[in-house]
Design a protein around this motif. Structure first.
Motif, PDB file in Angstrom:
ATOM      1  N   ARG A 112       0.814  -1.222   0.000  1.00 31.46           N
ATOM      2  CA  ARG A 112       0.000   0.000   0.000  1.00 31.46           C
ATOM      3  C   ARG A 112       0.843   1.266   0.000  1.00 31.46           C
ATOM      4  O   ARG A 112       0.374   2.328   0.373  1.00 31.46           O
ATOM      5  N   GLY A 113       2.103   1.148  -0.397  1.00 29.43           N
ATOM      6  CA  GLY A 113       2.940   2.329  -0.475  1.00 29.43           C
ATOM      7  C   GLY A 113       4.037   2.342   0.574  1.00 29.43           C
ATOM      8  O   GLY A 113       4.362   1.314   1.172  1.00 29.43           O
ATOM      9  N   VAL A 114       4.600   3.521   0.816  1.00 30.92           N
ATOM     10  CA  VAL A 114       5.713   3.668   1.761  1.00 30.92           C
ATOM     11  C   VAL A 114       5.281   3.228   3.155  1.00 30.92           C
ATOM     12  O   VAL A 114       4.211   3.595   3.641  1.00 30.92           O
ATOM     13  N   TRP A 115       6.120   2.431   3.788  1.00 30.03           N
ATOM     14  CA  TRP A 115       5.827   1.899   5.129  1.00 30.03           C
ATOM     15  C   TRP A 115       5.879   3.032   6.156  1.00 30.03           C
ATOM     16  O   TRP A 115       6.886   3.738   6.267  1.00 30.03           O
ATOM     17  N   PRO A 116       4.801   3.228   6.929  1.00 31.34           N
ATOM     18  CA  PRO A 116       4.742   4.375   7.843  1.00 31.34           C
ATOM     19  C   PRO A 116       5.398   4.113   9.201  1.00 31.34           C
ATOM     20  O   PRO A 116       4.869   4.503  10.251  1.00 31.34           O
ATOM     21  N   GLY A 117       6.537   3.460   9.199  1.00 27.92           N
ATOM     22  CA  GLY A 117       7.235   3.182  10.449  1.00 27.92           C
ATOM     23  C   GLY A 117       8.083   4.353  10.912  1.00 27.92           C
ATOM     24  O   GLY A 117       8.052   5.440  10.328  1.00 27.92           O
ATOM     25  N   MET A 118       8.891   4.102  11.941  1.00 28.03           N
ATOM     26  CA  MET A 118       9.708   5.171  12.511  1.00 28.03           C
ATOM     27  C   MET A 118      10.841   5.586  11.589  1.00 28.03           C
ATOM     28  O   MET A 118      11.520   6.584  11.846  1.00 28.03           O
ATOM     29  N   GLY A 119      11.063   4.839  10.503  1.00 25.58           N
ATOM     30  CA  GLY A 119      12.027   5.280   9.513  1.00 25.58           C
ATOM     31  C   GLY A 119      11.656   6.641   8.951  1.00 25.58           C
ATOM     32  O   GLY A 119      12.530   7.472   8.671  1.00 25.58           O
ATOM     33  N   LEU A 120      10.344   6.899   8.806  1.00 20.34           N
ATOM     34  CA  LEU A 120       9.888   8.204   8.324  1.00 20.34           C
ATOM     35  C   LEU A 120      10.225   9.294   9.338  1.00 20.34           C
ATOM     36  O   LEU A 120      10.609  10.403   8.975  1.00 20.34           O
ATOM     37  N   TYR A 121      10.057   8.970  10.602  1.00 19.41           N
ATOM     38  CA  TYR A 121      10.386   9.912  11.684  1.00 19.41           C
ATOM     39  C   TYR A 121      11.871  10.278  11.633  1.00 19.41           C
ATOM     40  O   TYR A 121      12.247  11.454  11.698  1.00 19.41           O
ATOM     41  N   ARG A 122      12.715   9.244  11.476  1.00 17.58           N
ATOM     42  CA  ARG A 122      14.159   9.503  11.453  1.00 17.58           C
ATOM     43  C   ARG A 122      14.551  10.280  10.198  1.00 17.58           C
ATOM     44  O   ARG A 122      15.390  11.181  10.260  1.00 17.58           O
ATOM     45  N   LEU A 123      13.965   9.932   9.064  1.00 17.60           N
ATOM     46  CA  LEU A 123      14.274  10.659   7.837  1.00 17.60           C
ATOM     47  C   LEU A 123      13.909  12.133   7.955  1.00 17.60           C
ATOM     48  O   LEU A 123      14.682  13.012   7.586  1.00 17.60           O
TER      49      LEU A 123
END
Length: 224
Positions: A112-123
């Motif tokens: 369903r697209g980009v995974w909304p995990g904490m990787g987004l937070y860190r990026l």
């Protein structure tokens, strides 16, 4: 001295992946003070991979990444080829990142697209919302040149082994300098007011001033 651990971005997130990284961190914490953890991150999931983790596994993974991010010594990531999934998420929890010239970042994604995990937070915290917005919202890859320009990686080299050895030699000198404290102060800087941060920084300064040449914290009364 470096101690390596491989994160394979081709693998789906699982309890086994979490357990392996947790055990590696245990090993690092028990190792001599000059041991530098080196994460070797490669590979990315095939499109439409059907194996999705349970939310409890995601929670455990985020917690072990946070544990990696708070180690009391500097950490290194080495990137080769295409990498994505859990490889990117692990990369973002390290301090210094060396990439091969063929490295290409694929944002962690699912059906369903980009995974909304904490990787987004860190990026968003490390790169800045404006510089990463389009990649997160619309997907796509990030070349090694772009990754270097956005400070996702710190060095690009034709000889990754030599560059990694040089980075480890440099970071060995940082052992005993409250790396974890300085890292946390920087991580908090984007979300903490000056007044809230002041007390934490003063405490860190006081701790440094009370250290003897060997890096041990002296007794406060003895200092006075």
């Amino acid at each position: 001295m470096q101690l390596p651990h491989h994160i394979d971005g081709r693998r789906p997130l699982s309890a086994a992946v979490v357990k392996a990284l947790d055990a590696f961190i245990d090993k690092i914490e028990d190792a001599p003070a000059d041991t530098i953890p080196v994460l070797e991150v490669t590979g990315f999931p095939e499109p439409g991979h059907p194996d999705l983790p349970e939310i409890a596994t995601v929670n455990k993974w985020e917690r072990v990444l946070r544990r990696l991010e708070r180690l009391d010594r500097p950490t290194v990531a080495v990137v080769r080829g295409d990498y994505g999934g859990i490889a990117v998420e692990a990369l973002l929890a390290t301090d210094l990142r060396v990439a091969a010239t063929d490295a290409c970042l694929h944002l962690p994604a699912g059906p369903r697209g980009v995974w909304p995990g904490m990787g987004l937070y860190r990026l968003a915290n490390q790169v800045g919302f404006a510089r990463i917005r389009r990649s997160i919202l619309f997907g796509g890859t990030i070349s090694v040149t772009e990754a270097l320009a956005r400070n996702i990686v710190d060095e690009v080299s034709d000889d990754v082994a030599a560059a990694t050895a040089a980075a480890v030699a440099l970071l060995e000198t940082a052992v005993g300098q409250d790396v974890a404290v300085c890292r946390q102060l920087m991580l908090d800087a984007t979300t903490t007011t000056f007044e809230e941060a002041l007390g934490r920084h003063l405490a860190a300064c006081d701790r440094l001033l009370r250290q003897d040449p060997a890096g041990e914290v002296a007794d406060a009364a003895a200092v006075r």
